[in-house]
Design a protein around this motif. Structure first.
Motif, PDB file in Angstrom:
ATOM      1  N   PRO A 143       0.835  -1.205   0.000  1.00 48.83           N
ATOM      2  CA  PRO A 143       0.000   0.000   0.000  1.00 48.83           C
ATOM      3  C   PRO A 143       0.876   1.265   0.000  1.00 48.83           C
ATOM      4  O   PRO A 143       1.611   1.519   0.950  1.00 48.83           O
ATOM      5  N   VAL A 144       0.827   2.030  -1.075  1.00 47.14           N
ATOM      6  CA  VAL A 144       1.618   3.253  -1.214  1.00 47.14           C
ATOM      7  C   VAL A 144       0.966   4.373  -0.395  1.00 47.14           C
ATOM      8  O   VAL A 144      -0.240   4.604  -0.498  1.00 47.14           O
ATOM      9  N   LEU A 145       1.781   5.051   0.393  1.00 49.08           N
ATOM     10  CA  LEU A 145       1.280   6.098   1.285  1.00 49.08           C
ATOM     11  C   LEU A 145       1.630   7.493   0.781  1.00 49.08           C
ATOM     12  O   LEU A 145       2.685   7.707   0.183  1.00 49.08           O
ATOM     13  N   ASP A 202       9.705   3.563  -8.630  1.00 52.96           N
ATOM     14  CA  ASP A 202      10.490   2.642  -9.444  1.00 52.96           C
ATOM     15  C   ASP A 202       9.985   1.240  -9.150  1.00 52.96           C
ATOM     16  O   ASP A 202      10.293   0.665  -8.104  1.00 52.96           O
ATOM     17  N   GLY A 203       9.197   0.720 -10.075  1.00 50.09           N
ATOM     18  CA  GLY A 203       8.639  -0.613  -9.906  1.00 50.09           C
ATOM     19  C   GLY A 203       9.193  -1.618 -10.885  1.00 50.09           C
ATOM     20  O   GLY A 203       8.591  -2.671 -11.115  1.00 50.09           O
ATOM     21  N   ALA A 204      10.348  -1.304 -11.475  1.00 51.87           N
ATOM     22  CA  ALA A 204      10.946  -2.203 -12.463  1.00 51.87           C
ATOM     23  C   ALA A 204      11.249  -3.569 -11.864  1.00 51.87           C
ATOM     24  O   ALA A 204      11.120  -4.593 -12.529  1.00 51.87           O
ATOM     25  N   ALA A 260      10.491  -2.623  -5.223  1.00 55.11           N
ATOM     26  CA  ALA A 260       9.764  -1.445  -5.708  1.00 55.11           C
ATOM     27  C   ALA A 260       9.944  -0.316  -4.699  1.00 55.11           C
ATOM     28  O   ALA A 260       9.820  -0.535  -3.491  1.00 55.11           O
ATOM     29  N   GLN A 261      10.252   0.891  -5.194  1.00 56.91           N
ATOM     30  CA  GLN A 261      10.516   2.004  -4.286  1.00 56.91           C
ATOM     31  C   GLN A 261       9.672   3.224  -4.634  1.00 56.91           C
ATOM     32  O   GLN A 261       9.562   3.611  -5.795  1.00 56.91           O
ATOM     33  N   ASN A 289       9.889  -2.532  -0.681  1.00 54.81           N
ATOM     34  CA  ASN A 289       9.770  -3.926  -0.265  1.00 54.81           C
ATOM     35  C   ASN A 289      11.078  -4.664  -0.550  1.00 54.81           C
ATOM     36  O   ASN A 289      11.123  -5.880  -0.510  1.00 54.81           O
ATOM     37  N   GLY A 290      12.141  -3.910  -0.811  1.00 58.74           N
ATOM     38  CA  GLY A 290      13.443  -4.494  -1.127  1.00 58.74           C
ATOM     39  C   GLY A 290      14.246  -4.827   0.111  1.00 58.74           C
ATOM     40  O   GLY A 290      13.746  -4.761   1.243  1.00 58.74           O
TER      41      GLY A 290
END
Length: 189
Positions: free
Chosen positions: A76-78, A95-97, A102-103, A122-123
């Protein structure tokens, strides 16, 4: 045959002085006129080059990037809601490559001119925390925001509140005090 002799010369013949080309042949008047011409050209350039005339903050629109990140991110992006007048978004990036790293970053300049941002990933935890907290060191303190405990980190340039969950990490970072970072964290939805 009689020969005439030339009278004997005494001394040297007068010589003519020639001016060298270049600065030696210039007068003070010429130099002052040249300086005035250069200054006039500089003034014209200054007048026609645009100046920001503001505080140097260049706000960016982030709603489209936020919507896109929320659709693509594996967490969930805040983003903050209800910030008071004077907050300007200045940095937005998703950056979801790599789905395993994903950042999301959303940075603001607050009314006091301080930087505050939310960063999520989540890295790998260690690498993300080193980057997001500017090589921050975990402090003994913590903050409770909305019933959730955030750890304090102090980095080279920024303070940070760090919330680690099993799948992702959220960092509220910036040049503000921990109390101000807590207010920002409370606005995240």
């Amino acid at each position: 045959m009689a020969t005439q002799s030339a009278p004997a010369q005494t001394g040297t013949a007068p010589t003519q002085t020639r001016k060298r080309p270049g600065m030696a042949g210039k007068s003070v008047r010429d130099m002052v006129l040249s300086l005035a011409a250069v200054m006039a050209a500089g003034l014209v350039i200054y007048l026609f080059v645009p100046h920001s005339g503001g505080n140097g903050v260049h706000p960016v629109e982030y709603n489209a990037a936020l919507d896109s990140a929320r659709r693509a991110a594996p967490y969930p992006v805040l983003a903050p809601t209800g910030l008071p007048q004077g907050w300007n978004a200045t940095a937005v990036q998703f950056d979801g490559a790599d789905a395993q790293n994903a950042q999301w970053t959303l940075g603001f300049i607050d009314p006091a001119g301080q930087y505050v941002a939310v960063r999520q990933s989540n890295g790998p935890l260690a690498a993300f925390l080193a980057d997001a907290t500017t090589n921050g060191v975990k402090q003994s303190g913590s903050s409770t925001v909305g019933g959730v405990v955030w750890n304090h980190y102090q980095g080279v340039r920024y303070r940070a509140l760090v919330l680690e969950s099993g799948k992702d990490t959220t960092v509220v970072t910036g040049t503000e005090s921990y109390a101000e970072l807590e207010k920002f964290a409370a606005a995240l939805r």
